[in-house]
Scaffold this active site. Structure first.
Site, PDB file in Angstrom:
ATOM      1  N   ASP A  88      36.942  19.057 -21.548  1.00  0.00           N
ATOM      2  CA  ASP A  88      37.824  18.001 -22.067  1.00  0.00           C
ATOM      3  C   ASP A  88      38.283  17.049 -20.965  1.00  0.00           C
ATOM      4  OD1 ASP A  88      37.786  19.433 -24.599  1.00  0.00           O
ATOM      5  OD2 ASP A  88      39.227  20.809 -23.677  1.00  0.00           O
ATOM      6  N   HIS A 137      32.628  15.601 -27.407  1.00  0.00           N
ATOM      7  CA  HIS A 137      32.836  14.389 -26.627  1.00  0.00           C
ATOM      8  C   HIS A 137      33.193  13.255 -27.576  1.00  0.00           C
ATOM      9  CE1 HIS A 137      29.905  15.958 -23.293  1.00  0.00           C
ATOM     10  NE2 HIS A 137      31.079  16.524 -23.263  1.00  0.00           N
ATOM     11  N   ARG A 192      42.324  22.016 -32.160  1.00  0.00           N
ATOM     12  CA  ARG A 192      43.410  22.816 -31.586  1.00  0.00           C
ATOM     13  C   ARG A 192      44.146  22.058 -30.486  1.00  0.00           C
ATOM     14  NH1 ARG A 192      40.468  28.263 -29.800  1.00  0.00           N
ATOM     15  NH2 ARG A 192      38.944  26.709 -29.107  1.00  0.00           N
ATOM     16  N   ARG A 203      45.662  21.434 -27.016  1.00  0.00           N
ATOM     17  CA  ARG A 203      45.315  21.892 -25.675  1.00  0.00           C
ATOM     18  C   ARG A 203      46.577  22.170 -24.863  1.00  0.00           C
ATOM     19  NH1 ARG A 203      41.474  16.937 -25.324  1.00  0.00           N
ATOM     20  NH2 ARG A 203      39.660  17.650 -26.502  1.00  0.00           N
ATOM     21  N   ASP A 245      45.953   6.987 -16.638  1.00  0.00           N
ATOM     22  CA  ASP A 245      47.002   6.276 -17.367  1.00  0.00           C
ATOM     23  C   ASP A 245      47.992   7.208 -18.065  1.00  0.00           C
ATOM     24  OD1 ASP A 245      44.482   6.688 -18.873  1.00  0.00           O
ATOM     25  OD2 ASP A 245      45.689   6.018 -20.583  1.00  0.00           O
TER      26      ASP A 245
END
Length: 453
Positions: free
Chosen positions: A41, A69, A331, A333, A361
């Site tokens: 991720d 992705h 889910r 994270r 950012d």
């Protein structure tokens, strides 16, 4: 001496004492590899999308549709699970290699979903290795049953059948795509044997074997135009005299690698650089640059140790602002500070050529930031990321604290446009890792990226 050929070495060094040396078999086109350095991720899809605009071939070497992705192009979101996300480039061949595991119904669901968004060229561009193993619906069911048996010690799998499929592959009971393409009765017999083996292990497992075989009769012909000898294809591409730009998209990430990750809280394949060779049939000499993708903080989906996790307002803010939900599972994270002990370990394994730092950012509104730079265990500083959970669960993290920048970076397109403290944060990461940072991500869209060099 009769029959003996005597020769001196000529100007080009072709002959030595009568022996003609073969030409050096050098790789003409080397592959650029993009790998995650954390627990996945990291935003690999964005970097792949950037590089794939100039690629001729983009490949997946391992994993299945457990990966996820997201690529945003002109405000359109494309979601990829098994497909190489470089397939967005209409001029690019996309290869699903032998190291992948393929659930055929999900593959077609994925391509059809993206086709509705305008990705219409997949039929001409997609190649699926005949050596890749098949994921069946009963693998999904078994995945869930095995997780349920673990009780409170669940691994947090995606329940996509990936682990059970790699298990049958290693146990030499698996079925490959080439066998689906071959004799129908041979495939049917192997399928029955595999299904009944699982039914013996899990008496509650229900499989309508004959119905599934009829389903795969249809899927066989639908899949057939895509199936090729991908090893031969990749060999011809790397050895071609014509210049070819080859890109390999790593799924999952180094810390989920079956050998090098936080075992057993890992995936079932090698998602570090070695898996590229075994998952595509590429010799090591065919590997060129290795780009490591590093998120500007750390996240993890599912269970497992997480030394820099912030179970507090900081972690909640990172999760909410970063929209940290799994693409495949949805889910939430877990989130925490950037852990450079982990990333340095990933560099040791993969020998990174450069780094893509993503989601900078998300840190725009923090007063201060912390970077994990060392672990201690029972008062002793560890030389590297530890191998066992027993140690990892008990480490103390040494942090470096840096000031935040408290202003938006989303419109920055050069390094010099970044706020001074953001520049310092990036420079400190590069200084600690001793790997050049080549790209910096500052937003979701395709153009929200700074190319440093």
């Amino acid at each position: 001496m009769s029959g003996t050929c005597y020769a001196q070495m000529n100007g080009d060094g072709d002959h030595v004492n009568g022996f003609k040396r073969p030409l050096t078999n050098q790789c003409k086109n080397k592959a650029t590899v993009v790998l995650g350095t954390q627990w996945g991720d990291e935003g690999k899809g964005k970097i792949i999308d950037l590089l794939a605009t100039k690629a001729d071939i983009v490949c997946r070497a391992q994993g299945g549709n457990n990966a996820g992705h997201t690529v945003v192009v002109n405000d359109q979101k494309y979601f990829f699970h098994l497909l190489p996300s470089g397939l967005i480039n209409p001029k690019c061949k996309a290869v699903i290699g032998n190291g992948c595991v393929v659930h055929v119904p999900s593959l077609f669901k994925e391509v059809e979903s993206n086709e509705e968004k305008g990705l219409t060229w997949w039929r001409e561009n997609l190649i699926v290795s005949e050596r890749a193993h098949l994921v069946f619906d009963f693998h999904h069911a078994v995945d869930g049953m095995q997780e349920a048996q673990k009780g409170t010690k669940k691994l947090g799998t995606t329940k996509k059948g990936i682990g059970p499929t790699y298990s049958t592959k290693a146990a030499r009971h698996g079925i490959r795509i080439g066998e689906l393409m071959g004799n129908r009765e041979y495939f049917a017999e192997k399928y029955r044997q595999l299904a009944m083996m699982f039914q013996k292990q899990f008496p509650d497992l229900e499989i309508d074997i004959e119905s599934e075989l009829l389903r795969y009769d249809e899927l066989r012909e639908k899949l057939r135009p895509l199936v090729k000898d991908a090893v031969l294809f990749m060999h011809e591409v790397t050895q071609s005299q014509e210049e070819k730009n080859i890109l390999v998209e790593g799924a999952n990430a180094t810390m989920l690698d079956i050998d090098f990750g936080t075992y057993p809280f890992v995936t079932s394949s090698n998602c570090s650089v070695g898996g590229i060779c075994t998952g595509l049939g590429l010799p090591p000499s065919s590997i060129g640059n290795v780009v490591g993708v590093v998120k500007a903080y750390t996240s993890r989906v599912g269970a497992g140790p997480f030394p820099t996790e912030q179970c507090n307002e900081i972690g909640d803010t990172l999760q909410e602002v970063g929209k940290e939900f799994g693409v495949t599972t949805g889910r939430r994270r877990r989130c925490g500070w950037l852990d450079l002990v982990m990333v340095k370990y990933a560099h040791v394994i993969n020998n990174l050529s450069s780094i893509a730092l993503t989601k900078l950012d998300i840190l725009d509104n923090f007063e201060e930031l912390k970077i994990g730079i060392a672990y201690t265990h029972k008062g002793e500083k560890l030389p590297q990321f530890p191998a066992t959970l027993e140690v990892l669960r008990d480490v103390d993290v040494e942090y470096l604290t840096l000031p935040g920048w408290k202003q938006s970076t989303v419109n920055c397109r050069t390094f010099e446009e970044l706020p001074y403290n953001a520049q310092c944060y990036v420079n400190k990461i590069q200084e600690i890792l001793q790997v050049p940072i080549q790209w910096i991500g500052v937003g979701q869209s395709r153009d929200s990226i700074i190319q440093v060099y």
